[in-house]
Design a protein around this motif. Structure first.
Motif, PDB file in Angstrom:
ATOM      1  N   MET A   1       3.993  15.788 -18.728  1.00  0.00           N
ATOM      2  CA  MET A   1       4.221  15.479 -17.312  1.00  0.00           C
ATOM      3  C   MET A   1       4.810  16.662 -16.558  1.00  0.00           C
ATOM      4  O   MET A   1       5.717  17.333 -17.039  1.00  0.00           O
ATOM      5  CB  MET A   1       5.145  14.269 -17.172  1.00  0.00           C
ATOM      6  N   LEU A   2       4.277  16.873 -15.338  1.00  0.00           N
ATOM      7  CA  LEU A   2       4.767  17.915 -14.435  1.00  0.00           C
ATOM      8  C   LEU A   2       5.402  17.310 -13.185  1.00  0.00           C
ATOM      9  O   LEU A   2       6.093  18.002 -12.449  1.00  0.00           O
ATOM     10  CB  LEU A   2       3.615  18.836 -14.019  1.00  0.00           C
ATOM     11  N   ILE A   3       5.154  16.017 -12.946  1.00  0.00           N
ATOM     12  CA  ILE A   3       5.646  15.328 -11.748  1.00  0.00           C
ATOM     13  C   ILE A   3       5.888  13.860 -12.063  1.00  0.00           C
ATOM     14  O   ILE A   3       5.178  13.258 -12.888  1.00  0.00           O
ATOM     15  CB  ILE A   3       4.644  15.465 -10.569  1.00  0.00           C
ATOM     16  N   GLU A   4       6.900  13.302 -11.408  1.00  0.00           N
ATOM     17  CA  GLU A   4       7.164  11.865 -11.439  1.00  0.00           C
ATOM     18  C   GLU A   4       7.676  11.474 -10.062  1.00  0.00           C
ATOM     19  O   GLU A   4       8.454  12.209  -9.448  1.00  0.00           O
ATOM     20  CB  GLU A   4       8.197  11.518 -12.503  1.00  0.00           C
ATOM     21  N   ILE A   5       7.216  10.319  -9.562  1.00  0.00           N
ATOM     22  CA  ILE A   5       7.621   9.848  -8.239  1.00  0.00           C
ATOM     23  C   ILE A   5       8.120   8.414  -8.351  1.00  0.00           C
ATOM     24  O   ILE A   5       7.472   7.565  -8.955  1.00  0.00           O
ATOM     25  CB  ILE A   5       6.446   9.905  -7.227  1.00  0.00           C
ATOM     26  N   GLN A   6       9.276   8.156  -7.761  1.00  0.00           N
ATOM     27  CA  GLN A   6       9.777   6.790  -7.614  1.00  0.00           C
ATOM     28  C   GLN A   6      10.000   6.546  -6.140  1.00  0.00           C
ATOM     29  O   GLN A   6      10.088   7.501  -5.360  1.00  0.00           O
ATOM     30  CB  GLN A   6      11.057   6.573  -8.411  1.00  0.00           C
ATOM     31  N   GLY A   7      10.057   5.280  -5.739  1.00  0.00           N
ATOM     32  CA  GLY A   7      10.233   5.039  -4.317  1.00  0.00           C
ATOM     33  C   GLY A   7      10.542   3.596  -3.984  1.00  0.00           C
ATOM     34  O   GLY A   7      10.688   2.748  -4.859  1.00  0.00           O
ATOM     35  N   ILE A   8      10.633   3.371  -2.685  1.00  0.00           N
ATOM     36  CA  ILE A   8      10.840   2.035  -2.148  1.00  0.00           C
ATOM     37  C   ILE A   8       9.804   1.814  -1.059  1.00  0.00           C
ATOM     38  O   ILE A   8       9.602   2.678  -0.193  1.00  0.00           O
ATOM     39  CB  ILE A   8      12.263   1.879  -1.567  1.00  0.00           C
ATOM     40  N   ALA A   9       9.139   0.667  -1.115  1.00  0.00           N
ATOM     41  CA  ALA A   9       8.156   0.289  -0.096  1.00  0.00           C
ATOM     42  C   ALA A   9       8.655  -0.965   0.617  1.00  0.00           C
ATOM     43  O   ALA A   9       9.272  -1.838  -0.010  1.00  0.00           O
ATOM     44  CB  ALA A   9       6.802   0.029  -0.726  1.00  0.00           C
ATOM     45  N   VAL A  10       8.392  -1.024   1.902  1.00  0.00           N
ATOM     46  CA  VAL A  10       8.767  -2.194   2.705  1.00  0.00           C
ATOM     47  C   VAL A  10       7.485  -2.748   3.325  1.00  0.00           C
ATOM     48  O   VAL A  10       6.755  -2.045   4.005  1.00  0.00           O
ATOM     49  CB  VAL A  10       9.786  -1.815   3.808  1.00  0.00           C
ATOM     50  N   VAL A  11       7.224  -4.029   3.035  1.00  0.00           N
ATOM     51  CA  VAL A  11       5.988  -4.689   3.463  1.00  0.00           C
ATOM     52  C   VAL A  11       6.353  -5.839   4.387  1.00  0.00           C
ATOM     53  O   VAL A  11       7.308  -6.575   4.129  1.00  0.00           O
ATOM     54  CB  VAL A  11       5.215  -5.225   2.232  1.00  0.00           C
ATOM     55  N   GLU A  12       5.569  -6.030   5.467  1.00  0.00           N
ATOM     56  CA  GLU A  12       5.780  -7.169   6.368  1.00  0.00           C
ATOM     57  C   GLU A  12       5.615  -8.466   5.622  1.00  0.00           C
ATOM     58  O   GLU A  12       4.770  -8.598   4.777  1.00  0.00           O
ATOM     59  CB  GLU A  12       4.773  -7.131   7.516  1.00  0.00           C
TER      60      GLU A  12
ATOM     61  N   THR B   1       0.854  -1.186   0.000  1.00  0.00           N
ATOM     62  CA  THR B   1       0.000   0.000   0.000  1.00  0.00           C
ATOM     63  C   THR B   1       0.893   1.240   0.000  1.00  0.00           C
ATOM     64  O   THR B   1       2.109   1.158   0.236  1.00  0.00           O
ATOM     65  CB  THR B   1      -0.907   0.057   1.244  1.00  0.00           C
ATOM     66  N   LEU B   2       0.287   2.394  -0.202  1.00  0.00           N
ATOM     67  CA  LEU B   2       1.039   3.643  -0.128  1.00  0.00           C
ATOM     68  C   LEU B   2       1.702   3.812   1.235  1.00  0.00           C
ATOM     69  O   LEU B   2       2.807   4.350   1.336  1.00  0.00           O
ATOM     70  CB  LEU B   2       0.131   4.846  -0.407  1.00  0.00           C
ATOM     71  N   ARG B   3       1.040   3.357   2.298  1.00  0.00           N
ATOM     72  CA  ARG B   3       1.590   3.481   3.649  1.00  0.00           C
ATOM     73  C   ARG B   3       2.874   2.669   3.836  1.00  0.00           C
ATOM     74  O   ARG B   3       3.590   2.860   4.808  1.00  0.00           O
ATOM     75  CB  ARG B   3       0.557   3.053   4.696  1.00  0.00           C
ATOM     76  N   ASP B   4       3.164   1.753   2.896  1.00  0.00           N
ATOM     77  CA  ASP B   4       4.381   0.949   2.979  1.00  0.00           C
ATOM     78  C   ASP B   4       5.597   1.658   2.385  1.00  0.00           C
ATOM     79  O   ASP B   4       6.720   1.173   2.519  1.00  0.00           O
ATOM     80  CB  ASP B   4       4.181  -0.397   2.266  1.00  0.00           C
ATOM     81  N   ILE B   5       5.388   2.784   1.722  1.00  0.00           N
ATOM     82  CA  ILE B   5       6.513   3.514   1.133  1.00  0.00           C
ATOM     83  C   ILE B   5       7.378   4.072   2.261  1.00  0.00           C
ATOM     84  O   ILE B   5       6.887   4.757   3.154  1.00  0.00           O
ATOM     85  CB  ILE B   5       6.032   4.657   0.213  1.00  0.00           C
ATOM     86  N   VAL B   6       8.680   3.773   2.211  1.00  0.00           N
ATOM     87  CA  VAL B   6       9.602   4.286   3.224  1.00  0.00           C
ATOM     88  C   VAL B   6      10.466   5.420   2.682  1.00  0.00           C
ATOM     89  O   VAL B   6      10.988   6.221   3.456  1.00  0.00           O
ATOM     90  CB  VAL B   6      10.487   3.172   3.831  1.00  0.00           C
ATOM     91  N   THR B   7      10.643   5.498   1.378  1.00  0.00           N
ATOM     92  CA  THR B   7      11.372   6.606   0.776  1.00  0.00           C
ATOM     93  C   THR B   7      10.850   6.854  -0.632  1.00  0.00           C
ATOM     94  O   THR B   7      10.402   5.913  -1.312  1.00  0.00           O
ATOM     95  CB  THR B   7      12.893   6.364   0.763  1.00  0.00           C
ATOM     96  N   MET B   8      10.874   8.110  -1.023  1.00  0.00           N
ATOM     97  CA  MET B   8      10.450   8.467  -2.375  1.00  0.00           C
ATOM     98  C   MET B   8      11.291   9.630  -2.876  1.00  0.00           C
ATOM     99  O   MET B   8      11.775  10.450  -2.096  1.00  0.00           O
ATOM    100  CB  MET B   8       8.961   8.836  -2.438  1.00  0.00           C
ATOM    101  N   THR B   9      11.471   9.659  -4.174  1.00  0.00           N
ATOM    102  CA  THR B   9      12.086  10.810  -4.830  1.00  0.00           C
ATOM    103  C   THR B   9      11.022  11.407  -5.729  1.00  0.00           C
ATOM    104  O   THR B   9      10.444  10.707  -6.567  1.00  0.00           O
ATOM    105  CB  THR B   9      13.323  10.401  -5.643  1.00  0.00           C
ATOM    106  N   VAL B  10      10.753  12.685  -5.532  1.00  0.00           N
ATOM    107  CA  VAL B  10       9.730  13.402  -6.287  1.00  0.00           C
ATOM    108  C   VAL B  10      10.431  14.351  -7.249  1.00  0.00           C
ATOM    109  O   VAL B  10      11.234  15.192  -6.824  1.00  0.00           O
ATOM    110  CB  VAL B  10       8.796  14.191  -5.349  1.00  0.00           C
ATOM    111  N   PHE B  11      10.155  14.197  -8.514  1.00  0.00           N
ATOM    112  CA  PHE B  11      10.709  15.072  -9.546  1.00  0.00           C
ATOM    113  C   PHE B  11       9.586  15.986 -10.033  1.00  0.00           C
ATOM    114  O   PHE B  11       8.497  15.494 -10.370  1.00  0.00           O
ATOM    115  CB  PHE B  11      11.242  14.249 -10.719  1.00  0.00           C
ATOM    116  N   VAL B  12       9.823  17.280 -10.056  1.00  0.00           N
ATOM    117  CA  VAL B  12       8.836  18.252 -10.540  1.00  0.00           C
ATOM    118  C   VAL B  12       9.509  19.191 -11.536  1.00  0.00           C
ATOM    119  O   VAL B  12      10.725  19.393 -11.492  1.00  0.00           O
ATOM    120  CB  VAL B  12       8.195  19.065  -9.395  1.00  0.00           C
TER     121      VAL B  12
END
Length: 129
Positions: A118-129, A70-81
């Motif tokens: 595009m005006l925004i792009e997001i990448q990230g890492i999620a950690v799930v139990e 889920t989105l709540r599992d994201i621990v880090t993100m890089t937001v490009f605008v």
């Protein structure tokens, strides 16, 4: 899995944590960059940053669901605008989504993306139990 949020004074006001610590058995989901130049129905979102930002998080949410997170599992993100002035509206939307426990984050201003709408792009890492 245990998760703790390292909270900072000014970082809280910008809707990110300086660090998120996870321990225990977990699955890691590495998220590629997600943009949102169009709504689900194909309508171009040209020039509408808020709509693109919300659609971007929706697209991330769908990818995470398919991967078992889920989105709540994201621990880090890089937001490009494409404009530094977009960081405040993005912060407000991110606050709606994450409440008080924010992922670690960086915001980077770029000159453009592969899709010129595009005006925004997001990448990230999620950690799930």
């Amino acid at each position: 899995m245990d998760r703790s949020y390292v909270k900072g004074d000014w970082q809280q006001g910008r809707a990110f944590s300086p660090a998120v610590v996870t321990t225990g058995a977990q699955k890691i989901i590495w998220l590629a960059g997600h943009g949102a130049p169009r709504a689900d129905d194909g309508t171009p979102l040209k020039g509408d940053f808020e709509a693109q930002c919300r659609q971007c998080f929706l697209n991330l949410e769908r990818t995470l669901e398919r991967a078992g997170g889920t989105l709540r599992d994201i621990v880090t993100m890089t937001v490009f605008v494409t404009d530094v002035r977009y960081t405040t509206p993005m912060t407000e939307i991110r606050t709606e989504i994450f409440g008080d426990d924010f992922p670690a984050s960086a915001a980077i201003t770029v000159t453009g993306f592969a899709d010129p709408l595009m005006l925004i792009e997001i990448q990230g890492i999620a950690v799930v139990e």
